[in-house]
Every structure is written in structure tokens, then in C-alpha cells.
Design an enzyme around this catalytic site. Structure first.
Site, short mmCIF file in Angstrom:
data_model
loop_
_atom_site.label_atom_id
_atom_site.label_comp_id
_atom_site.label_asym_id
_atom_site.label_seq_id
_atom_site.Cartn_x
_atom_site.Cartn_y
_atom_site.Cartn_z
N ARG A 77 -19.36 -5.99 6.77
CA ARG A 77 -18.14 -6.47 7.44
C ARG A 77 -17.67 -7.89 6.71
NH1 ARG A 77 -14.85 -4.52 10.98
NH2 ARG A 77 -13.58 -5.44 12.09
N HIS A 96 -8.70 -4.27 16.97
CA HIS A 96 -8.55 -2.95 16.51
C HIS A 96 -9.81 -2.52 15.96
CE1 HIS A 96 -6.85 0.85 14.79
NE2 HIS A 96 -7.07 0.32 13.60
N ILE A 150 -0.85 7.08 4.35
CA ILE A 150 -0.21 6.59 5.60
C ILE A 150 1.37 6.52 5.01
CG2 ILE A 150 0.46 4.76 7.12
CD1 ILE A 150 -2.60 4.41 7.28
N ASP A 172 -4.02 3.17 18.67
CA ASP A 172 -4.89 3.10 19.88
C ASP A 172 -4.12 3.31 21.16
OD1 ASP A 172 -7.04 2.23 17.96
OD2 ASP A 172 -6.15 0.43 18.08
N ASN A 215 -6.82 -2.68 7.64
CA ASN A 215 -7.96 -3.41 8.28
C ASN A 215 -8.55 -4.42 7.48
OD1 ASN A 215 -7.70 -2.04 10.74
ND2 ASN A 215 -8.35 -0.15 9.84
N GLY A 235 0.86 -1.28 0.18
CA GLY A 235 -0.14 0.08 -0.17
C GLY A 235 0.86 1.18 0.07
N ARG A 243 -13.02 -0.56 3.17
CA ARG A 243 -14.41 -0.99 2.96
C ARG A 243 -15.18 0.44 2.39
NH1 ARG A 243 -17.23 -2.36 8.84
NH2 ARG A 243 -19.60 -2.87 7.88
N ARG A 286 -3.32 6.87 21.36
CA ARG A 286 -4.63 7.65 21.70
C ARG A 286 -5.01 7.72 23.18
NH1 ARG A 286 -7.63 5.36 16.21
NH2 ARG A 286 -6.99 7.35 14.69
#
Length: 338
Positions: free
Chosen positions: A102, A191, A20, A163, A135, A15, A96, A166
Site C-alpha cells: 500500500r 474509502h 468507469i 459506499d 484510489n 482516466g 494497485r 451501497r
């Protein structure tokens, strides 16, 4: 006497044309991930229609004049990308889309990570370290590791450090202290919105005095409510405000995760990593990629033992375990894996 240069580290990023990776690549080549004396070569994997973007990013990296970057190539061939690599950062995944269930997302990514795991098994170095970011990260990591049986399960992990960061930042902001004064926060589980950000074992330094985080906060309603939901939904809040998903903070978290995996954690702290649950001390079913508190030494992580849970916490763990078991079932059924 001049010091000898370290052997070059071969790093693959999937990717590589995404936002990112755009933030991440500079961090790697500037020494923020593997150290200021660690030369790297990059193999940047993307789908064919994005290769020109990646080639443009390589031109930018060259223009930065970063002495640690020995070479970089853009490729759409996973076999070229994963050949004899030391590190794989699996940032890419099928996104997604609107209206997508999902289960469909899991199936789309199962095919990708099945293929990539099998190739990594065949041609990457056996001591390769693999971090899955795309993900659903936990289950994608489980698929890749399952299809790479010749590589130790402990060499696969997924990213829950964003996470974790954060959670640390929210705690520090609540107390008005620097993030470096917050320790032993944990992200448990998936996650996803079922993850459990846990302050119960946290420690803080307030005005030079070390205290348990919950005592310093003196606000159980916040710790068991707003704190948890803020961390769980932070990604969605960023998308709503920015109209794009987290990029800079995700890249920083990837860098933090890999730096600690290579250089270790402090004796008085731990970090959260999505790792194989096999043999864990907390009753989480074996065979999941689950976020745990870990300490790292000499490039190897170990579970932090001996932590206790309230009924509230155990209930939160049960929810995220259930979700991961369901994800595993959907993905493995699609793959025909038992």
C-alpha cells in the site's frame, strides 16, 4: 419567448479511457449530472497509449446525438485538460498491482496527484469543483488540494457516495422497502475497508410509518456486523464475481455526488462526502480528507452537526482515522510536504 441557453460547463475527466468513464460520459452528456438544460464541453485526459481508445469513445458520443455535448477532445497533456475547467472528475489513478504494498501505491499516486494539483492551481477556474475517485481516493484528494493552495479546500472532495449508496441499498433490501425510503445513512472515514457505515441516525419509511432505522431493523447483530462488513467489502465481492471492478455503480455514484453538489440536498436528508476535516464538530483531526455526513445548499457543503456516538461507533472512527493519518504521513514524506 425562447429561453436563453445556459453557459457551457467545461468538464475534465481523467482516466477517460477506463470502464468507469465509459459509463459516466453518457450520463454527463445526457444531463443526469448537471441537468437536462446544461450544455457541456469535455476534455478527456489519458496516458498516451490509451488515447486512441478515448478517441473511439468520443466517436460513440457523437453517434449518440446528445444535444448537450458541444465538443470533446482527447489529450495526454494535463495543461490542456485542466485549462479553465469548471469541474474536474479525477477518475484515473495508478492501479494497485499484484504484490504491491500500500505504501508503494500511495507513493506512485502521490506523484501523479501532486502534479495534477499544481496544474489545477495554476490554470483551472478558481471556483472549480474537484472530485477525486481514483484510489486511495481520500489521500489522493488531500495531495491534490494541498498542491492547489489558491483554490478553496471546500472545492475538493473524494467519492464515498458509492459506499453510501451501497449502505442505503443494503438497508432497503433488509427491510423490503424502496431505497428512496431510507435516509440519513452515513459513511465515516476512509474509502477503504476501515470505513464505518453508520445506521445509528438513519431513518426509514416502512408501510407509511417513519421510524429510526435501528428500531425498524430490530437486529443489532446485523447492523453492527454483517451490514458493516458487506458495505466495506462490496467492491472486492464485485471483483470476485465480475472479474472487474465496479464501473456502472461507480459512475452512478459520481453522478449522484456531483448532482447534489450542484443542486443541493433535501432538507430531511444528508449525503456522505469525503471532505476536508478542518473545523469538523466530531473531533476528527484537522488536515484529513474524511467522509462525513453533509448537507449542501447553493453549491456549498456543510457538516451535519449534533450527532452522537456510542462507544462502538467511536472505536470504528478511531480505526479509520488511524489509517488516514498513516496514509497522510507516507504520502507527505514522499512529497517532502510537512
Amino acid at each position: 419567448m425562447a429561453s436563453l441557453e445556459k453557459s457551457t460547463l467545461k468538464v475534465c475527466i481523467t482516466g477517460a479511457g477506463g470502464q468507469i468513464s465509459y459509463s459516466l460520459l453518457y450520463m454527463i452528456c445526457d444531463g443526469k449530472m448537471f441537468g437536462k438544460d446544461q450544455p457541456v464541453t469535455l476534455t478527456l485526459l489519458e496516458i498516451p497509449v490509451v488515447l486512441d481508445v478515448v478517441k473511439g469513445v468520443i466517436l460513440e458520443l457523437e453517434d449518440c446525438g446528445l444535444h448537450l455535448l458541444k465538443s470533446a477532445i482527447a489529450t495526454a497533456d494535463p495543461r490542456e485538460a485542466f485549462d479553465k475547467v469548471d469541474v474536474v472528475l479525477m477518475v484515473g489513478a495508478f492501479p494497485r498491482k499484484e504484490g504491491m504494498e500500500r505504501a508503494e501505491l500511495l507513493q506512485r499516486n502521490a506523484g501523479i496527484f501532486k502534479d495534477h494539483g499544481a496544474i489545477i492551481n495554476d490554470i483551472a477556474k478558481k471556483e472549480v469543483k474537484v472530485l477525486v475517485v481514483g484510489n486511495p481516493a481520500n489521500t489522493n484528494c488531500l495531495i491534490a488540494s494541498t498542491l492547489a493552495p489558491s483554490i478553496a479546500k471546500k472545492n475538493f472532495s473524494c467519492l464515498t457516495r458509492l459506499d453510501h449508496n451501497r449502505a442505503v441499498a443494503q438497508t432497503a433490501a433488509k427491510l423490503g422497502i424502496p431505497t428512496c425510503d431510507v435516509k440519513k445513512i452515513t459513511i465515516w472515514g476512509n474509502h477503504s475497508n476501515t470505513q464505518f457505515p453508520d445506521l445509528a441516525h438513519g431513518e426509514v419509511n416502512v408501510g407509511g410509518v417513519k421510524k429510526p432505522a435501528l428500531i425498524a431493523l430490530s437486529d443489532d447483530a446485523w447492523a453492527n456486523g454483517e451490514f458493516i462488513t458487506t458495505v466495506q467489502t462490496r467492491g472486492a465481492a464485485i471483483i470476485k464475481a465480475r472479474k472487474l471492478s465496479s464501473a456502472m455503480s461507480a459512475a452512478q455514484a459520481i453522478c449522484d455526488h456531483m448532482r447534489d453538489w450542484y443542486f443541493g440536498t433535501m432538507d430531511d436528508n444528508w449525503v456522505s462526502m469525503g471532505v476536508c476535516s478542518d473545523g469538523n464538530p466530531y473531533g476528527i483531526p484537522d488536515g484529513l480528507i474524511f467522509s462525513f455526513p453533509v448537507r449542501i445548499k447553493n453549491g456549498t457543503w456543510e457538516f451535519v452537526p449534533g450527532l452522537t456516538f456510542s462507544d462502538f461507533a467511536r472505536g470504528k472512527l478511531d480505526v479509520t482515522v488511524k489509517e488516514l493519518m498513516e496514509e497522510k504521513s507516507v504520502a507527505f514524506e514522499f512529497l517532502g510536504v510537512k
